[in-house]
Design a protein around this motif. Sequence first.
Motif, PDB file in Angstrom:
ATOM      1  N   VAL A 155      -1.426   8.668   5.272  1.00  0.00           N
ATOM      2  CA  VAL A 155      -2.461   7.928   5.985  1.00  0.00           C
ATOM      3  C   VAL A 155      -3.443   8.906   6.599  1.00  0.00           C
ATOM      4  CG1 VAL A 155      -2.924   6.391   7.924  1.00  0.00           C
ATOM      5  CG2 VAL A 155      -0.923   6.008   6.503  1.00  0.00           C
ATOM      6  N   ILE A 156      -4.711   8.618   6.423  1.00  0.00           N
ATOM      7  CA  ILE A 156      -5.764   9.386   7.075  1.00  0.00           C
ATOM      8  C   ILE A 156      -6.425   8.439   8.071  1.00  0.00           C
ATOM      9  CG2 ILE A 156      -7.896  10.683   6.770  1.00  0.00           C
ATOM     10  CD1 ILE A 156      -6.891  10.974   3.749  1.00  0.00           C
ATOM     11  N   GLU A 158      -6.783   7.909  22.269  1.00  0.00           N
ATOM     12  CA  GLU A 158      -5.479   7.518  22.808  1.00  0.00           C
ATOM     13  C   GLU A 158      -4.820   6.476  21.893  1.00  0.00           C
ATOM     14  OE1 GLU A 158      -4.112   5.113  26.708  1.00  0.00           O
ATOM     15  OE2 GLU A 158      -5.333   6.901  27.104  1.00  0.00           O
ATOM     16  N   ALA A 159      -5.598   5.508  21.430  1.00  0.00           N
ATOM     17  CA  ALA A 159      -5.076   4.502  20.502  1.00  0.00           C
ATOM     18  C   ALA A 159      -4.663   5.146  19.182  1.00  0.00           C
ATOM     19  CB  ALA A 159      -6.129   3.419  20.258  1.00  0.00           C
ATOM     20  N   VAL A 160      -5.467   6.071  18.698  1.00  0.00           N
ATOM     21  CA  VAL A 160      -5.164   6.772  17.457  1.00  0.00           C
ATOM     22  C   VAL A 160      -3.864   7.566  17.605  1.00  0.00           C
ATOM     23  CG1 VAL A 160      -5.929   8.664  15.956  1.00  0.00           C
ATOM     24  CG2 VAL A 160      -7.520   6.852  16.597  1.00  0.00           C
ATOM     25  N   LYS A 214       1.729   8.428  16.104  1.00  0.00           N
ATOM     26  CA  LYS A 214       3.120   8.644  16.497  1.00  0.00           C
ATOM     27  C   LYS A 214       4.044   7.642  15.800  1.00  0.00           C
ATOM     28  CE  LYS A 214       6.143   8.877  20.499  1.00  0.00           C
ATOM     29  NZ  LYS A 214       6.280   8.698  21.938  1.00  0.00           N
ATOM     30  N   ILE A 215       3.650   6.379  15.788  1.00  0.00           N
ATOM     31  CA  ILE A 215       4.462   5.335  15.147  1.00  0.00           C
ATOM     32  C   ILE A 215       4.624   5.615  13.653  1.00  0.00           C
ATOM     33  CG2 ILE A 215       4.471   2.891  14.486  1.00  0.00           C
ATOM     34  CD1 ILE A 215       3.081   2.373  17.248  1.00  0.00           C
ATOM     35  N   LEU A 216       3.523   5.972  12.998  1.00  0.00           N
ATOM     36  CA  LEU A 216       3.581   6.246  11.564  1.00  0.00           C
ATOM     37  C   LEU A 216       4.445   7.459  11.250  1.00  0.00           C
ATOM     38  CD1 LEU A 216      -0.126   5.519  10.592  1.00  0.00           C
ATOM     39  CD2 LEU A 216       1.870   4.098  10.102  1.00  0.00           C
ATOM     40  N   LYS A 217       4.306   8.522  12.053  1.00  0.00           N
ATOM     41  CA  LYS A 217       5.124   9.720  11.831  1.00  0.00           C
ATOM     42  C   LYS A 217       6.603   9.426  12.020  1.00  0.00           C
ATOM     43  CE  LYS A 217       1.973  13.533  12.530  1.00  0.00           C
ATOM     44  NZ  LYS A 217       1.683  14.767  13.266  1.00  0.00           N
ATOM     45  N   VAL A 261       0.630  11.794   8.257  1.00  0.00           N
ATOM     46  CA  VAL A 261      -0.588  11.298   8.896  1.00  0.00           C
ATOM     47  C   VAL A 261      -1.534  12.454   9.189  1.00  0.00           C
ATOM     48  CG1 VAL A 261      -1.537  10.057  10.873  1.00  0.00           C
ATOM     49  CG2 VAL A 261       0.722   9.462  10.016  1.00  0.00           C
ATOM     50  N   LYS A 262      -2.811  12.221   8.896  1.00  0.00           N
ATOM     51  CA  LYS A 262      -3.853  13.170   9.275  1.00  0.00           C
ATOM     52  C   LYS A 262      -4.897  12.401  10.082  1.00  0.00           C
ATOM     53  CE  LYS A 262      -7.652  15.921   7.687  1.00  0.00           C
ATOM     54  NZ  LYS A 262      -8.127  16.924   6.795  1.00  0.00           N
ATOM     55  N   VAL A 263      -5.303  12.958  11.210  1.00  0.00           N
ATOM     56  CA  VAL A 263      -6.370  12.376  12.017  1.00  0.00           C
ATOM     57  C   VAL A 263      -7.610  13.244  11.831  1.00  0.00           C
ATOM     58  CG1 VAL A 263      -7.154  11.795  14.337  1.00  0.00           C
ATOM     59  CG2 VAL A 263      -4.755  11.425  13.703  1.00  0.00           C
ATOM     60  N   ASP A 264      -8.676  12.650  11.327  1.00  0.00           N
ATOM     61  CA  ASP A 264      -9.926  13.388  11.149  1.00  0.00           C
ATOM     62  C   ASP A 264     -10.862  12.999  12.292  1.00  0.00           C
ATOM     63  OD1 ASP A 264     -12.265  14.611  10.438  1.00  0.00           O
ATOM     64  OD2 ASP A 264     -12.176  14.008   8.331  1.00  0.00           O
TER      65      ASP A 264
END
Length: 78
Positions: free
Chosen positions: A4-5, A21-23, A28-31, A37-40
């Motif tokens: 997931v990105i 904060e929401a991201v 955390k839930i996905l991991k 998970v990658k957050v861009d």
Amino acid sequence: MIQVIIVPIWKKGDEKATVLEAVDSVQKILKEAGIRVKVDDSELRTPGWKFNHYEMKVIASAFIVEMPFFVLILVMTY
């Protein structure tokens, strides 16, 4: 394998902290579920540019899920 990105989206500077904060919560839930998970959250490119970039980069199936303040790009590889 599912990856997931997350592309956070905020319009005003004061929204940024709430959105991130929401991201973080979603990440955390996905991991914890065993999903990569990658957050861009880079501010160098627009969200539209990022969507195009990831769609062009993906070789497998991709699904885009729009949330109120961010977009999840689900990438399924085989």
